[in-house]
Design a protein around this motif. Structure first.
Motif, PDB file in Angstrom:
ATOM      1  N   SER A 125       0.637  -1.239  -0.593  1.00 41.62           N
ATOM      2  CA  SER A 125       0.000   0.070   0.166  1.00 41.62           C
ATOM      3  C   SER A 125       0.760   1.226  -0.034  1.00 41.62           C
ATOM      4  O   SER A 125       1.901   1.635   1.054  1.00 41.62           O
ATOM      5  CB  SER A 125      -0.781   0.126   1.660  1.00 41.62           C
ATOM      6  OG  SER A 125      -0.196  -0.366   2.083  1.00 41.62           O
ATOM      7  N   SER A 128      -2.101   7.224   0.977  1.00 44.97           N
ATOM      8  CA  SER A 128      -3.140   7.869  -0.156  1.00 44.97           C
ATOM      9  C   SER A 128      -2.133   9.640  -0.094  1.00 44.97           C
ATOM     10  O   SER A 128      -2.322  10.066  -0.492  1.00 44.97           O
ATOM     11  CB  SER A 128      -4.678   8.408   0.164  1.00 44.97           C
ATOM     12  OG  SER A 128      -4.879   9.212   1.814  1.00 44.97           O
ATOM     13  N   ARG A 131       0.618   9.683  -2.408  1.00 38.32           N
ATOM     14  CA  ARG A 131       0.050   9.072  -4.136  1.00 38.32           C
ATOM     15  C   ARG A 131      -0.102  10.744  -4.247  1.00 38.32           C
ATOM     16  O   ARG A 131       0.033  11.276  -5.612  1.00 38.32           O
ATOM     17  CB  ARG A 131      -0.934   7.933  -3.900  1.00 38.32           C
ATOM     18  CG  ARG A 131      -1.566   7.887  -4.796  1.00 38.32           C
ATOM     19  CD  ARG A 131      -2.669   6.959  -4.505  1.00 38.32           C
ATOM     20  NE  ARG A 131      -3.736   6.806  -6.688  1.00 38.32           N
ATOM     21  CZ  ARG A 131      -4.529   6.134  -7.128  1.00 38.32           C
ATOM     22  NH1 ARG A 131      -3.161   4.579  -6.925  1.00 38.32           N
ATOM     23  NH2 ARG A 131      -5.197   5.802  -7.860  1.00 38.32           N
ATOM     24  N   LYS A 132      -1.004  11.632  -3.695  1.00 34.26           N
ATOM     25  CA  LYS A 132      -1.854  12.320  -3.743  1.00 34.26           C
ATOM     26  C   LYS A 132      -0.963  13.735  -4.572  1.00 34.26           C
ATOM     27  O   LYS A 132      -1.317  13.980  -5.561  1.00 34.26           O
ATOM     28  CB  LYS A 132      -2.777  12.967  -2.713  1.00 34.26           C
ATOM     29  CG  LYS A 132      -3.393  14.721  -2.949  1.00 34.26           C
ATOM     30  CD  LYS A 132      -4.374  14.623  -2.785  1.00 34.26           C
ATOM     31  CE  LYS A 132      -5.336  15.904  -2.805  1.00 34.26           C
ATOM     32  NZ  LYS A 132      -6.321  16.271  -1.432  1.00 34.26           N
ATOM     33  N   GLU A 180      -7.192   8.919 -12.523  1.00 37.16           N
ATOM     34  CA  GLU A 180      -6.455   9.913 -11.261  1.00 37.16           C
ATOM     35  C   GLU A 180      -5.668  11.077 -12.145  1.00 37.16           C
ATOM     36  O   GLU A 180      -6.185  12.227 -11.651  1.00 37.16           O
ATOM     37  CB  GLU A 180      -5.883   9.766 -10.028  1.00 37.16           C
ATOM     38  CG  GLU A 180      -5.989  11.261  -9.359  1.00 37.16           C
ATOM     39  CD  GLU A 180      -4.976  10.197  -8.119  1.00 37.16           C
ATOM     40  OE1 GLU A 180      -5.097  10.728  -7.100  1.00 37.16           O
ATOM     41  OE2 GLU A 180      -5.897   8.645  -7.609  1.00 37.16           O
TER      42      GLU A 180
END
Length: 217
Positions: A125, A128, A131-132, A180
């Motif tokens: 994982s 987030s 990643r953003k 995205e």
């Protein structure tokens, strides 16, 4: 300031198409800057080389084997992810950002979407927020996602000891990341080079890039 990014799995044709695009854009009499984000940056690269010297990771050109071994070592730890994330951000702000601020056209062969895909292959994982932040580097870019089916990638990268399962996993990652990128990029072109002739791929990419660049010139 203009940023054109080409991203996608190795073997899809990014480097070839990037070189052809740069050659065509130079005809616009603008300063073109070429950049390439590597898979392992600064501190993360030093860690990888140390692990290879210590024989924890094989010295190989196969990203599948390298990623598998890094995942085996760091899969339950966020240390490698943190090192790589910080290294990418430092590289962007010290190497990419200054070039963008000089009214250049910056063309990137690999960019943060590739880095995000690489991080997912090492860790189960990715936070987030990381990643953003990484994908936000694509904001207002002219984005080109270059992909091919696994059987084509296997043929083009036969020397890298890849597997169809690994490549299918990569494509799932890239397809998800691309959705995205589409939300924040100025525009997105999805280029599937599985059966598209090279000349036609080049023509489509050049026309796409010029469509958004020429009004700014």
């Amino acid at each position: 300031m203009s940023l054109i990014i080409l991203f996608g799995p190795d073997g899809s044709g990014k480097t070839t198409l990037t070189r052809c695009l740069i050659r065509e854009l130079k005809k616009l009499n603008r300063n073109i800057v070429y950049i390439k984000m590597k898979s392992h940056h600064l501190a993360a690269y030093l860690v990888l080389r140390l692990l290879q010297k210590l024989k924890y990771v094989p010295e190989t050109s196969s990203p599948r084997i390298i990623d598998y071994n890094l995942r085996r070592i760091f899969g339950k730890s966020k240390m490698y992810l943190l090192l790589e994330f910080l290294s990418i951000m430092l590289w962007y702000f010290f190497f990419v950002k200054p070039r963008l601020s000089r009214n250049n056209i910056v063309v990137a062969d690999r960019f943060s979407p590739d880095s995000v895909a690489s991080l997912y292959t090492i860790s189960k994982s990715l936070p987030s927020i990381c990643r953003k932040i990484l994908l936000n580097l694509c904001r207002k870019s002219i984005a080109i996602y270059v992909r091919s089916e696994p059987y084509v990638l296997l043929t083009r990268k036969a020397e890298e000891n890849l597997s169809e399962t690994y490549l299918r996993y990569l494509l799932v990652l890239y397809d998800d990341i691309t959705r995205e990128v589409a939300l924040i990029a100025k525009s997105l072109l999805i280029m599937d080079t599985t059966s598209l002739p090279k000349s036609q791929s080049i023509r489509r990419i050049v026309e796409f890039a010029k469509k958004y660049l020429i009004p700014m010139l």
